[in-house]
Design a protein around this motif. Structure first.
Motif, mmCIF file in Angstrom:
data_model
loop_
_atom_site.group_PDB
_atom_site.id
_atom_site.type_symbol
_atom_site.label_atom_id
_atom_site.label_comp_id
_atom_site.label_asym_id
_atom_site.label_seq_id
_atom_site.Cartn_x
_atom_site.Cartn_y
_atom_site.Cartn_z
ATOM 1 N N HIS A 444 0.865 -1.180 0.000
ATOM 2 C CA HIS A 444 0.000 0.000 0.000
ATOM 3 C C HIS A 444 0.899 1.226 0.000
ATOM 4 O O HIS A 444 1.969 1.213 0.608
ATOM 5 C CB HIS A 444 -0.925 -0.019 1.224
ATOM 6 N N THR A 445 0.466 2.256 -0.717
ATOM 7 C CA THR A 445 1.349 3.410 -0.877
ATOM 8 C C THR A 445 0.713 4.685 -0.335
ATOM 9 O O THR A 445 -0.505 4.831 -0.306
ATOM 10 C CB THR A 445 1.686 3.647 -2.364
ATOM 11 N N LEU A 446 1.586 5.590 0.098
ATOM 12 C CA LEU A 446 1.148 6.918 0.540
ATOM 13 C C LEU A 446 2.102 7.949 -0.026
ATOM 14 O O LEU A 446 3.276 7.659 -0.270
ATOM 15 C CB LEU A 446 1.188 7.039 2.060
ATOM 16 N N ASN A 447 1.580 9.140 -0.235
ATOM 17 C CA ASN A 447 2.451 10.230 -0.637
ATOM 18 C C ASN A 447 1.944 11.525 -0.043
ATOM 19 O O ASN A 447 0.753 11.680 0.207
ATOM 20 C CB ASN A 447 2.535 10.332 -2.161
ATOM 21 N N GLY A 448 2.871 12.431 0.191
ATOM 22 C CA GLY A 448 2.488 13.719 0.747
ATOM 23 C C GLY A 448 3.585 14.736 0.534
ATOM 24 O O GLY A 448 4.737 14.380 0.304
ATOM 25 N N SER A 449 3.212 15.996 0.593
ATOM 26 C CA SER A 449 4.224 17.038 0.460
ATOM 27 C C SER A 449 4.728 17.412 1.833
ATOM 28 O O SER A 449 3.949 17.593 2.753
ATOM 29 C CB SER A 449 3.637 18.280 -0.212
ATOM 30 N N GLY A 450 6.021 17.545 1.899
ATOM 31 C CA GLY A 450 6.576 17.863 3.225
ATOM 32 C C GLY A 450 7.646 18.932 3.246
ATOM 33 O O GLY A 450 8.668 18.706 3.779
ATOM 34 N N LEU A 451 7.427 20.064 2.591
ATOM 35 C CA LEU A 451 6.223 20.667 1.987
ATOM 36 C C LEU A 451 6.507 21.171 0.589
ATOM 37 O O LEU A 451 7.637 21.029 0.134
ATOM 38 C CB LEU A 451 5.783 21.914 2.814
ATOM 39 N N ALA A 452 5.510 21.854 0.011
ATOM 40 C CA ALA A 452 5.742 22.594 -1.233
ATOM 41 C C ALA A 452 6.631 23.777 -0.896
ATOM 42 O O ALA A 452 6.246 24.668 -0.137
ATOM 43 C CB ALA A 452 4.418 23.055 -1.818
ATOM 44 N N VAL A 453 7.871 23.778 -1.447
ATOM 45 C CA VAL A 453 8.860 24.771 -1.028
ATOM 46 C C VAL A 453 8.469 26.179 -1.483
ATOM 47 O O VAL A 453 8.558 27.136 -0.719
ATOM 48 C CB VAL A 453 10.260 24.407 -1.569
ATOM 49 N N GLY A 454 8.018 26.294 -2.726
ATOM 50 C CA GLY A 454 7.655 27.606 -3.262
ATOM 51 C C GLY A 454 6.558 28.274 -2.441
ATOM 52 O O GLY A 454 6.653 29.448 -2.088
ATOM 53 N N ARG A 455 5.543 27.499 -2.135
ATOM 54 C CA ARG A 455 4.443 28.081 -1.367
ATOM 55 C C ARG A 455 4.852 28.352 0.084
ATOM 56 O O ARG A 455 4.322 29.261 0.722
ATOM 57 C CB ARG A 455 3.213 27.174 -1.418
#
Length: 488
Positions: A444-455
Motif C-alpha cells: 500500500h502506498t502513501l504520498n504527501g508534500s513535506g512541503l511545497a517549497v515555493g508556497r
RNA sequence: GGAGGAGUGGCAGAGUGGUUGAAUGCGGCGGUCUUGAAAACCGUUGAGCCUUCGCGGGCUCCGGGGGUUCGAAUCCCUCCUCCUCCGCCA
C-alpha cells in the motif's frame, strides 16, 4: 487498477463507491462485468484449444520417432484445427482485455467510508487548526514584497519580468537572499524528514516514461497536465516511410496503371499515409519522457516490478525536486505571484506499507511530519479532510494542510497527504512477501508534500513581513542562511 | 556515435528444435542427528491466470514484441537493457 475478482464478488460495493466519487460513475460496473465475461470465455476457449495442440504435438513427436507418418499426418490435421481456434479466441481475448483495461485504468480509487461526501473543495471538512494568525496592518502580498526587495546588483529578488521573457507566464527567477531562503527551506525540510522522521533521501530522475505515470495514476487520464519531452527519430522514420512508399509504387506498377483507376490509387495512397501518420505519433519512432509533476512519481516507482522483503516495511522516501505542471484548465487562477507556477520545488514524502491498517496509521504519521515543518516555522495552518469530489484519482483518503496567507486573509493549500491503498501498487506491480514461502501481496502506498517549497516561501514572506517591507528570517532557517536575520 | 559480447528461477549458472518450468550449486523453508548450535544427510522451495464448493485439472511466462514450425528457452527479425574497447562529453 483494481482486483477484478473483488469487482465480480462485490459489484455493489464498487458501484456505490464510484457513485460517491461522481454520480452515475458506478454504472460502469455493468460494462466491466460484460467485458470480463467475454474475456473469461475467450481465455477458457483458447486454453482448451491450446491443450489439444500441446497434447497432439507431443504425440506427433512420438509418431515421428516410430516412423508412423500416417499417424503423424492425422495428428497434424488436428493441431491445425486447434490453431484456428486458438487464433480466433486469442483475438477475442485481446479485444475484451483491451476494452476492460481501458475502463479499469481510467477509473479513480475508492474513497474510504470516513471520507465526507462532496462535489468540490466546499465539501472538505476542517479537522484542526494550529497557530494564531498574526495581526498585520495592510499586509502586502508576497509578489509585491518580493519584487520590491532588491539583490546586490539591484534586481528584484523575485524577478517575474526576466523569467517571463525567457520562459513565458507562470515562471519566476529568485535572486540573492530570496533564492538562498528557498534553498534554506528545502534543506531544512529535508534535514527534518531524514534526520528526525526516518525518511531516506533520494535524488530521483526528473524525466520519466509513461509507464511510471500510469503506475501512479497521472496517466492515461491527465496527460494535458504534464509537460512532455519528445525525441522523434526522423532519420529512421523517413527511411522506413520511403521504403513503404516505394513498395506501394512498385505494387501499382506490377498491376499496371492501365488496370487500376486513379480513384483506387488515391484510396490506397491515402490509406498508406494515414497508417504512417499513426506511426508518426506512436512510440515506434518516438521515445517520449515526461517531466515529473511531483516527486511522488519517481519515489513511488522506486518499488515498481518488485517483490519486497516484508520485514523491511515500511519504507519511507523523501526527495527535493522541481515539479512541472502545465496548469491546463487553471487559466486566470492565481495569475499573480508564486502560488501557481509551471515549475516549483517541493519536498515530497512517500511511504510503502503492507496493508490498510498500517496505511491509515502512516497517513496520520505522514501528515504529522508535514505539519512539523509548519510548526517549526511558526506558520499558522489548518488540516482539512478532503471530500470525495476533491481527492486525486489514486487516493482513498487525503488530508490537505493549508497555511495562513495574510494578503489573502485565508488559508491556502501547502501540502496534500494521501493514502492510496494498493491502487498504485497494482498498476506498478509492486509487492512484498510477508515471510519466506508465503504469497506475495500488493504493497500500500502513501504520498504527501513535506512541503511545497515555493508556497512555503510565499507563506514565510507574507507572515514574516515587516512594516518597512523587509522580511524577518525564521529562526530555524538562520543556520542555513549564514546567520542572516532579516532580508531587506 | 563506432566495434564486439551478454540477457535463463532470490542469487550463481547449465541447457541450441520434441514429456525442460527448466540440470547443478548457493540461499530459503521443513526434518533427521544434537543438551543446544554448527556440520552432515533427507525432503521441499518461482510468478500470473482460467476452471472447481473442494480435491484437483489446465494455460501462459527463460529481457519486451513479432515471426518460422505440428512443436521454440533453443532458429529468424526487431526493440530494450547491461558489460568491454574506442570516440565525445557535464
Amino acid at each position: 487498477m483494481f482486483d477484478i475478482r473483488a469487482i465480480r464478488d462485490n459489484p455493489d460495493a464498487f458501484r456505490a463507491a464510484w457513485n460517491r466519487r461522481k454520480p452515475g460513475l458506478g454504472d460502469i460496473v455493468d460494462q466491466i462485468h460484460a467485458h470480463d465475461g467475454a474475456l473469461r470465455k475467450a481465455v477458457t476457449d483458447k486454453q482448451d484449444a491450446e491443450k489439444v495442440r500441446n497434447e497432439n504435438s507431443k504425440l506427433i513427436g512420438r509418431a515421428k520417432a516410430e516412423k508412423n507418418e500416417q499417424e503423424a499426418a492425422r495428428l497434424m490435421a488436428l493441431v491445425a484445427e486447434a490453431k484456428l481456434t486458438i487464433e480466433a479466441a486469442g483475438e477475442q481475448e485481446a479485444a475484451a482485455k483491451g476494452l476492460l483495461d481501458e475502463i479499469l485504468m481510467g477509473l479513480p480509487n475508492l474513497p474510504l467510508a470516513e471520507v465526507p461526501q462532496g462535489q468540490d473543495e466546499e465539501g472538505n471538512v476542517e479537522q484542526s487548526r494550529w497557530g494564531e494568525p498574526k495581526r498585520i496592518n495592510n499586509p502586502k502580498d508576497h509578489a509585491d514584497l518580493g519584487e520590491a526587495l532588491k539583490s546586490d546588483f539591484g534586481f528584484s529578488q523575485m524577478d517575474f519580468d526576466s523569467a517571463v521573457k525567457m520562459s513565458g507566464a507562470r515562471f519566476v527567477a529568485l535572486r540573492g537572499p530570496l533564492a538562498r531562503m528557498e534553498r534554506a527551506l528545502a534543506a531544512f525540510m529535508l534535514d527534518l524528514q531524514t534526520g528526525e522522521h526516518g525518511y531516506e533521501e533520494v535524488s530521483p530522475p526528473l524525466l520519466v516514461k509513461d509507464q511510471a505515470l500510469i503506475g501512479t495514476g497521472q496517466l492515461p487520464k491527465f496527460e494535458v497536465d504534464l509537460f512532455k519531452a519528445t525525441n522523434f527519430d526522423s532519420d529512421r522514420f523517413w527511411a522506413d516511410y520511403n521504403v513503404a512508399h516505394e513498395a506501394q509504387l512498385d505494387q501499382f506498377r506490377d498491376i499496371g496503371y492501365g488496370n487500376i483507376s486513379s480513384e483506387e490509387i488515391r484510396e490506397a495512397s491515402l490509406k498508406r499515409q494515414r497508417e504512417w501518420l499513426k506511426k508518426y505519433n506512436s512510440g515506434e519512432y518516438n521515445d517520449p519522457r515526461y517531466l515529473i509533476p511531483t516527486a511522488e512519481v519517481p519515489l513511488t516507482n522506486l518499488v515498481r516490478d518488485q517483490i519486497l522483503d516484508g520485514s523491511r516495511l515500511p519504507l519511507r522516501f523523501t526527495a527535493h525536486t522541481p515539479c512541472f505542471r502545465s496548469e491546463a484548465g487553471s487559466a486566470g487562477r492565481d495569475t499573480k505571484g508564486m502560488i501557481r507556477l509551471h515549475q516549483f520545488n517541493k519536498v515530497e514524502l512517500v511511504s510503502i506499507v503492507e496493508n490498510e491498517e498500517a496505511g491509515l496509521a502512516e497517513l496520520e504519521r505522514m501528515t504529522g511530519c508535514a505539519e512539523e515543518v509548519l510548526k517549526r516555522l511558526n506558520l499558522p495552518f489548518r488540516r482539512m479532510l478532503l471530500c470525495t469530489g476533491d481527492m486525486g484519482t489514486g487516493a482513498r483518503k487525503t488530508y490537505d494542510l493549508e497555511v495562513w496567507l495574510p494578503s489573502q486573509n485565508t488559508y491556502r493549500e501547502i501540502s496534500s497527504c494521501s493514502y492510496c491503498g494498493d491502487f498504485q501498487a497494482r498498476r506498478m506491480d509492486a509487492r512484498f512477501r510477508k515471510e519466506a514461502g508465503t504469497k506475495p501481496e500488493f504493497v500500500h502506498t502513501l504520498n504527501g508534500s513535506g512541503l511545497a517549497v515555493g508556497r512555503t516561501l510565499v507563506a514565510v514572506i507574507e507572515n514574516y513581513q515587516n512594516e518597512d517591507g523587509s522580511i524577518t528570517v525564521p529562526g530555524v532557517l538562520r543556520p542555513y542562511m549564514g546567520g542572516l536575520e532579516t532580508i531587506a
